[in-house]
Each structure stands twice: as structure tokens, then as C-alpha cells.
Design an enzyme around this catalytic site. Structure first.
Site, PDB file in Angstrom:
ATOM      1  N   ASN A 128      54.999  73.203  64.786  1.00 41.25           N
ATOM      2  CA  ASN A 128      54.984  74.139  63.663  1.00 41.25           C
ATOM      3  C   ASN A 128      55.712  75.392  64.128  1.00 41.25           C
ATOM      4  O   ASN A 128      55.147  76.207  64.859  1.00 41.25           O
ATOM      5  CB  ASN A 128      53.515  74.423  63.309  1.00 41.25           C
ATOM      6  CG  ASN A 128      53.370  75.336  62.113  1.00 41.25           C
ATOM      7  OD1 ASN A 128      54.355  75.874  61.610  1.00 41.25           O
ATOM      8  ND2 ASN A 128      52.145  75.520  61.665  1.00 41.25           N
ATOM      9  N   ARG A 148      56.375  70.527  60.807  1.00 40.48           N
ATOM     10  CA  ARG A 148      55.898  71.125  59.561  1.00 40.48           C
ATOM     11  C   ARG A 148      57.039  71.932  58.949  1.00 40.48           C
ATOM     12  O   ARG A 148      57.635  72.782  59.610  1.00 40.48           O
ATOM     13  CB  ARG A 148      54.723  72.050  59.857  1.00 40.48           C
ATOM     14  CG  ARG A 148      54.225  72.727  58.613  1.00 40.48           C
ATOM     15  CD  ARG A 148      53.109  73.683  58.906  1.00 40.48           C
ATOM     16  NE  ARG A 148      52.630  74.266  57.667  1.00 40.48           N
ATOM     17  CZ  ARG A 148      51.813  75.307  57.620  1.00 40.48           C
ATOM     18  NH1 ARG A 148      51.387  75.871  58.724  1.00 40.48           N
ATOM     19  NH2 ARG A 148      51.421  75.783  56.463  1.00 40.48           N
ATOM     20  N   HIS A 174      50.953  75.078  51.774  1.00 38.97           N
ATOM     21  CA  HIS A 174      49.692  74.612  52.388  1.00 38.97           C
ATOM     22  C   HIS A 174      49.281  73.241  51.855  1.00 38.97           C
ATOM     23  O   HIS A 174      48.115  72.858  51.953  1.00 38.97           O
ATOM     24  CB  HIS A 174      48.506  75.556  52.088  1.00 38.97           C
ATOM     25  CG  HIS A 174      48.508  76.833  52.844  1.00 38.97           C
ATOM     26  ND1 HIS A 174      47.822  77.938  52.393  1.00 38.97           N
ATOM     27  CD2 HIS A 174      49.075  77.197  54.007  1.00 38.97           C
ATOM     28  CE1 HIS A 174      47.982  78.933  53.249  1.00 38.97           C
ATOM     29  NE2 HIS A 174      48.748  78.505  54.237  1.00 38.97           N
ATOM     30  N   HIS A 195      41.766  77.302  50.719  1.00 41.28           N
ATOM     31  CA  HIS A 195      42.285  77.354  52.092  1.00 41.28           C
ATOM     32  C   HIS A 195      42.404  78.834  52.452  1.00 41.28           C
ATOM     33  O   HIS A 195      43.330  79.517  52.011  1.00 41.28           O
ATOM     34  CB  HIS A 195      43.639  76.636  52.168  1.00 41.28           C
ATOM     35  CG  HIS A 195      44.286  76.730  53.526  1.00 41.28           C
ATOM     36  ND1 HIS A 195      44.449  75.649  54.349  1.00 41.28           N
ATOM     37  CD2 HIS A 195      44.804  77.791  54.201  1.00 41.28           C
ATOM     38  CE1 HIS A 195      45.023  76.028  55.478  1.00 41.28           C
ATOM     39  NE2 HIS A 195      45.261  77.329  55.403  1.00 41.28           N
ATOM     40  N   LEU A 196      41.443  79.326  53.230  1.00 39.87           N
ATOM     41  CA  LEU A 196      41.407  80.751  53.543  1.00 39.87           C
ATOM     42  C   LEU A 196      41.648  80.958  55.030  1.00 39.87           C
ATOM     43  O   LEU A 196      40.710  80.950  55.836  1.00 39.87           O
ATOM     44  CB  LEU A 196      40.046  81.347  53.133  1.00 39.87           C
ATOM     45  CG  LEU A 196      39.564  81.015  51.706  1.00 39.87           C
ATOM     46  CD1 LEU A 196      38.193  81.639  51.450  1.00 39.87           C
ATOM     47  CD2 LEU A 196      40.571  81.481  50.670  1.00 39.87           C
ATOM     48  N   GLY A 197      42.902  81.069  55.411  1.00 41.74           N
ATOM     49  CA  GLY A 197      43.243  81.367  56.803  1.00 41.74           C
ATOM     50  C   GLY A 197      43.892  82.732  56.825  1.00 41.74           C
ATOM     51  O   GLY A 197      43.489  83.620  56.059  1.00 41.74           O
ATOM     52  N   GLY A 218      47.145  83.013  56.085  1.00 40.07           N
ATOM     53  CA  GLY A 218      47.651  82.762  54.741  1.00 40.07           C
ATOM     54  C   GLY A 218      46.494  82.165  53.936  1.00 40.07           C
ATOM     55  O   GLY A 218      45.597  81.565  54.519  1.00 40.07           O
ATOM     56  N   ARG A 237      49.565  89.565  53.324  1.00 38.63           N
ATOM     57  CA  ARG A 237      50.354  89.460  52.085  1.00 38.63           C
ATOM     58  C   ARG A 237      49.567  89.975  50.887  1.00 38.63           C
ATOM     59  O   ARG A 237      48.355  89.761  50.794  1.00 38.63           O
ATOM     60  CB  ARG A 237      50.741  88.001  51.810  1.00 38.63           C
ATOM     61  CG  ARG A 237      51.650  87.400  52.834  1.00 38.63           C
ATOM     62  CD  ARG A 237      52.070  85.985  52.411  1.00 38.63           C
ATOM     63  NE  ARG A 237      52.606  85.258  53.540  1.00 38.63           N
ATOM     64  CZ  ARG A 237      52.220  84.043  53.924  1.00 38.63           C
ATOM     65  NH1 ARG A 237      51.289  83.387  53.240  1.00 38.63           N
ATOM     66  NH2 ARG A 237      52.756  83.475  54.961  1.00 38.63           N
ATOM     67  N   PHE A 284      39.263  88.796  60.013  1.00 40.31           N
ATOM     68  CA  PHE A 284      38.003  89.053  59.299  1.00 40.31           C
ATOM     69  C   PHE A 284      36.855  89.441  60.232  1.00 40.31           C
ATOM     70  O   PHE A 284      35.923  90.118  59.814  1.00 40.31           O
ATOM     71  CB  PHE A 284      37.626  87.849  58.417  1.00 40.31           C
ATOM     72  CG  PHE A 284      38.275  87.930  57.079  1.00 40.31           C
ATOM     73  CD1 PHE A 284      39.651  87.811  56.961  1.00 40.31           C
ATOM     74  CD2 PHE A 284      37.524  88.173  55.931  1.00 40.31           C
ATOM     75  CE1 PHE A 284      40.276  87.924  55.719  1.00 40.31           C
ATOM     76  CE2 PHE A 284      38.129  88.293  54.691  1.00 40.31           C
ATOM     77  CZ  PHE A 284      39.505  88.162  54.582  1.00 40.31           C
ATOM     78  N   GLU A 323      45.501  70.121  59.928  1.00 39.20           N
ATOM     79  CA  GLU A 323      46.873  69.913  59.458  1.00 39.20           C
ATOM     80  C   GLU A 323      47.668  69.052  60.433  1.00 39.20           C
ATOM     81  O   GLU A 323      48.512  68.270  60.020  1.00 39.20           O
ATOM     82  CB  GLU A 323      47.555  71.268  59.244  1.00 39.20           C
ATOM     83  CG  GLU A 323      47.023  71.955  58.000  1.00 39.20           C
ATOM     84  CD  GLU A 323      47.460  73.402  57.874  1.00 39.20           C
ATOM     85  OE1 GLU A 323      46.953  74.237  58.640  1.00 39.20           O
ATOM     86  OE2 GLU A 323      48.298  73.686  57.015  1.00 39.20           O
TER      87      GLU A 323
HETATM   88  P1  ADP Z   1      46.601  80.527  60.069  1.00 35.80           P
HETATM   89  O1  ADP Z   1      46.689  79.061  60.430  1.00 35.80           O
HETATM   90  O2  ADP Z   1      46.945  80.854  58.653  1.00 35.80           O
HETATM   91  O3  ADP Z   1      47.218  81.454  61.058  1.00 35.80           O
HETATM   92  P2  ADP Z   1      43.733  80.221  60.479  1.00 35.80           P
HETATM   93  O4  ADP Z   1      43.355  79.215  59.492  1.00 35.80           O
HETATM   94  O5  ADP Z   1      43.703  79.869  61.923  1.00 35.80           O
HETATM   95  O6  ADP Z   1      45.089  80.934  60.121  1.00 35.80           O
HETATM   96  O7  ADP Z   1      42.785  81.493  60.263  1.00 35.80           O
HETATM   97  C1  ADP Z   1      42.904  82.634  61.061  1.00 35.80           C
HETATM   98  C2  ADP Z   1      41.960  83.690  60.507  1.00 35.80           C
HETATM   99  O8  ADP Z   1      40.622  83.156  60.438  1.00 35.80           O
HETATM  100  C3  ADP Z   1      41.825  84.898  61.415  1.00 35.80           C
HETATM  101  O9  ADP Z   1      42.822  85.861  61.135  1.00 35.80           O
HETATM  102  C4  ADP Z   1      40.453  85.421  61.036  1.00 35.80           C
HETATM  103  O10 ADP Z   1      40.572  86.333  59.960  1.00 35.80           O
HETATM  104  C5  ADP Z   1      39.704  84.219  60.545  1.00 35.80           C
HETATM  105  N1  ADP Z   1      38.625  83.801  61.451  1.00 35.80           N
HETATM  106  C6  ADP Z   1      38.701  83.038  62.546  1.00 35.80           C
HETATM  107  N2  ADP Z   1      37.477  82.881  63.112  1.00 35.80           N
HETATM  108  C7  ADP Z   1      36.615  83.582  62.350  1.00 35.80           C
HETATM  109  C8  ADP Z   1      35.214  83.840  62.395  1.00 35.80           C
HETATM  110  N3  ADP Z   1      34.444  83.332  63.358  1.00 35.80           N
HETATM  111  N4  ADP Z   1      34.675  84.598  61.425  1.00 35.80           N
HETATM  112  C9  ADP Z   1      35.449  85.108  60.435  1.00 35.80           C
HETATM  113  N5  ADP Z   1      36.776  84.900  60.347  1.00 35.80           N
HETATM  114  C10 ADP Z   1      37.343  84.161  61.279  1.00 35.80           C
END
Ligand code: ADP
Length: 403
Positions: free
Chosen positions: A15, A96, A185, A213-215, A217, A246, A288, A389
Site C-alpha cells: 500500500n 492497493r 475504502h 469505516h472509521l480510521g 480516513g 480531512r 482519537f 484489508e
Molecule cells: P488508516 O488505515 O486510515 O491510517 P486506521 O484504521 O489504522 O487508519 O486508524 C488509525 C486511527 O485509529 C488513529 O489515528 C486513531 O485515531 C484511532 N485509534 C487507534 N487506536 C485507538 C484506540 N485504542 N482508541 C481510539 N482510537 C484509536
């Protein structure tokens, strides 16, 4: 279609982002990750490489000029700490790719033409496709003996109906410049919607599901009987939910306003909306875990950032109830969705009249497993479903090379 992969075969999933490369060597049959890692800060004074294998973590800090050097460092680490790639039975490399537009309907074996076609879609994903293509070029050069397959973030959303993917923009302009909603996504939304059905012992074709899907992104999708019918990301991953950095949805006139009155050019506004906004823009933090610490310390900006994030999510959930008619499952996934019980609780708080009832005793405990967090009475089953993924990409790759 018979699968080529056996229990010993592996797929290397890459990726490639603008300043990072994430990788995982995965068994596409049982999903075991044999090694994984991340190269960060490519092009900066000091790059960081983190390689995980067999319970050990190897970290290196050194300048990494470009994606070629990044992959060279990764291959050297495989040699040095393992697993030995020559013995890893790599059957293919999966890349990806964010934007496949209407050119690529599904995962595609890469040749020079395909690589060019992916590059040609860069105007539709200027932040993503160029580094994706760079990763493909480097990968094909350094791992020339195996097939390379592109897996697109947009494929799962190829089923969106025209009413959902069409912007109300003058038709000739939209057509000439391929302006429509493509989503992103998709690999995760597809995997999570199917995994939710599997865990419930149901057929995905029987279920209406909202995937959140809350990452870093973030995106939402509405999936009717296994088929995606709506999603929050649009022409690019900027539309929709509030994200780590964003804006998500914002009145497009803000662009005109800033261009006219703040003296900002398009590149600056693009950077502002994609990299300096969202939770980070409102609170100074995009993680977070840090956001919650700030809120606990009484920081008002952080509190507002969370309020805005939750409000946007609730609007989308309401909208997707209307799109789907009835909703069997709401599935939370990715870094925030899987780990942050406070976000899950706030997002669904007070929605009992809609048939949604979370059980705090199920919501609060941490677990890496897919699980139900709603009460027995809840008409909609609320779940946490860890996304994977890399495994989803590896499986699509195996489908392509087995076809
Ligand atoms: P991406 O693949 O989009 O970079 P991820 O799905 O790995 O992102 O998510 C990363 C985000 O998840 C971090 O920026 C953080 O905000 C959140 N995160 C990770 N672990 C925790 C946790 N234990 N509690 C709350 N939020 C978390």
C-alpha cells in the site's frame, strides 16, 4: 474458479502512499500475517522503517529518498530478520490502488498498459494514484518474477445506482472530466459487510448493512443484500464524514470564498482541506486517543471536534436508513470504529426509537474479535467487525491469478 493458493503460499500486499509504504506478507487461505511493516517519512531527512515478524519488531531510522529505496530497505529486512522471501512461496504481489474509476471493474493483472491506465486516472485521485503507481513500478522492477495485481478501492462501489453516483453538475462538464462519485475504502466495506454476515451465520444477500469505516480516513456505506448502493466518499476520498485531517462534506463555495478573499490558490486549498482540517484542524490532534485526553483536560476545541465528528456520522446513519428502508446490521470498523467505545456509544445514543440499542456491557470491553454490541431487543444488530484489508486484497489477488 479453483484457487491456486495452498496453505503455504503467500501474497505480498503493498500500500504505497505519498510518503509511506505499508506492507504485509499474508497467507491468503487462513489470513495469517507472516510479516508486516511500514516505511514512513520517505523523502524526509530521516525515514522510519518498522518491520514485524514472529513477535519481534525491528525499527530502523535512516534517510529513504524514494519508493525504490523504501522497497529495497524492506527486502533487505526480509533477508536479515525474516521471513526469507525465497522460501515464502510468494505467488503474487497485490497493490492497493485508490482510483480505478469506470476503467477497472475489479482486481486486474498488471502489465505495462494497465500501469499506464492507472497512471492516467491520476487527475481523479491526485494524492493517491501517483504514489500507488510508483509502488507498482518499483515492485514490478524489484520483484519481477511474480505476477502483480492491482486491487481498487473503488471496485465495490461500481454497483452504486446513477442517482447515488451522479453529481447535479452540468452534464457535459461532468462527462468530459469524469466527474461523479466513485467512493473509496471499498475493499474494507466489502470485507466487513461479508464478515458481519458470516459471524451472524447469515447470507450477505439477506442483509441490509451500514458499514462505518472509521480510521484516519473515514467513510460510510449502505449495502443492500451484499451490493453497495451508497457511500460517503465521492470523486475523491475528501467527501463525506469528518476525518483525521480531512474536512469531509463542506460547502464547495468555501473554495471560491477562500480563493477570492484569502488569496489562497487551488494547491493550498487542496492541502488545507485534505491535510490540515478534520479533527486535527479543529483540535490540533488527529489521533482519537489524544483527542479524548484533551477533552478530559477540559479542552473546548477538542470537545467541539468530537461533537462535529459525531453529528456528521449521525446524519449519515439517518440518511442510510432512508436509503435502505430497513437496516439489519450497523458494523463499526477500522482504528476508531474498532477501538473507541465512546465514539460508538455517542454515534448511536438515543436512537432506540429507530430500533437501535447498544449494550454498554458489550460495547465497552476491548477485543480484537468481531462481535455484537447491541442488546437482544435491538431491531438493528450493532457490531464491531475488525477490517483486514490486506487479507481481502490477498484473496482478490489469488482470484485473479487463479482465473
Ligand atoms: P488508516 O488505515 O486510515 O491510517 P486506521 O484504521 O489504522 O487508519 O486508524 C488509525 C486511527 O485509529 C488513529 O489515528 C486513531 O485515531 C484511532 N485509534 C487507534 N487506536 C485507538 C484506540 N485504542 N482508541 C481510539 N482510537 C484509536
Amino acid at each position: 474458479m479453483t484457487s491456486l493458493a495452498t496453505a503455504h503460499d503467500t501474497v505480498l500486499v503493498l500500500n504505497s502512499g505519498s510518503s509511506s509504504v505499508k506492507y504485509q506478507l499474508v497467507d491468503p487461505v487462513d489470513g495469517t500475517p507472516l510479516a508486516s511493516g511500514l516505511v514512513e517519512r520517505i523523502g524526509e531527512d530521516t525515514g522510519v522503517v518498522t518491520h514485524k515478524h514472529d513477535g519481534s519488531v525491528t525499527k530502523r531510522e535512516q534517510p529513504i529518498k524514494n519508493h525504490t529505496e523504501a522497497l529495497e530497505v524492506v527486502l533487505a529486512l526480509f533477508d536479515e530478520v525474516g521471513p526469507n522471501l525465497a522460501e515464502a512461496h510468494i505467488v503474487a504481489v497485490g497493490h492497493r490502488v485508490v482510483q480505478g474509476a469506470d476503467v477497472f471493474a475489479g482486481p486486474t493483472l498488471i502489465d505495462d498498459q494497465v500501469q499506464q491506465d492507472i497512471a492516467a486516472l491520476s487527475p481523479l485521485a491526485p494524492l493517491h494514484n501517483p504514489p500507488n503507481v510508483e509502488g507498482i513500478a518499483v515492485g514490478r522492477r524489484l520483484l519481477a518474477e511474480v505476477p502483480h495485481v492491482a486491487v481498487f478501492d473503488t471496485s465495490f462501489f461500481r454497483t452504486l445506482p446513477p442517482a447515488a453516483y451522479t453529481y447535479a453538475l452540468r452534464k457535459d462538464v461532468a462527462e468530459k472530466y469524469s466527474v461523479r462519485r466513485y467512493g473509496a475504502h471499498g475493499t474494507s466495506h466489502e470485507f466487513v459487510s461479508q464478515e458481519a454476515a458470516r459471524v451472524l451465520g447469515r447470507d450477505a444477500a439477506e442483509l441490509n448493512t451500514i458499514v462505518l469505516h472509521l480510521g484516519n480516513g473515514a467513510s460510510a456505506s449502505a449495502v443492500r443484500g451484499g451490493v453497495a448502493v451508497e457511500t460517503s466518499m465521492g470523486l475523491t476520498p475528501l467527501e463525506g464524514l469528518v476525518m483525521g485531517t480531512r474536512t469531509g462534506d463542506i460547502d464547495p463555495a468555501v473554495v471560491f470564498h477562500l480563493a477570492r478573499n484569502a488569496g489562497m490558490d487551488i494547491e493550498q486549498i487542496d492541502h488545507l482541506f485534505n491535510k490540515e482540517s478534520g479533527i486535527k484542524g479543529l483540535s490540533g490532534e488527529n489521533d482519537f486517543r489524544e483527542l479524548h485526553k484533551l477533552i478530559a483536560a477540559g479542552n473546548e476545541d477538542a470537545k467541539l471536534a468530537l461533537d462535529v465528528y459525531i453529528h456528521r456520522l449521525r446524519k449519515y446513519i439517518g440518511a442510510y436508513f432512508a436509503v435502505l428502508g430497513h437496516v439489519d446490521v450497523i458494523a463499526f470498523t477500522a482504528g476508531v470504529g474498532e477501538n473507541d467505545h465512546v465514539v460508538r456509544e455517542l454515534v448511536l445514543e438515543g436512537l432506540e426509537p429507530m430500533g437501535i440499542e447498544i449494550d454498554p456491557a458489550k460495547n465497552e470491553p476491548r477485543s480484537g474479535d468481531a462481535r455484537i454490541i447491541s442488546t437482544e431487543q435491538s431491531r438493528t444488530t450493532v457490531m464491531v467487525v475488525p477490517t483486514n484489508e490486506e487479507l481481502a486484497i490477498a484473496r482478490q489477488v489469488v482470484d485473479v491469478i487463479s482465473a
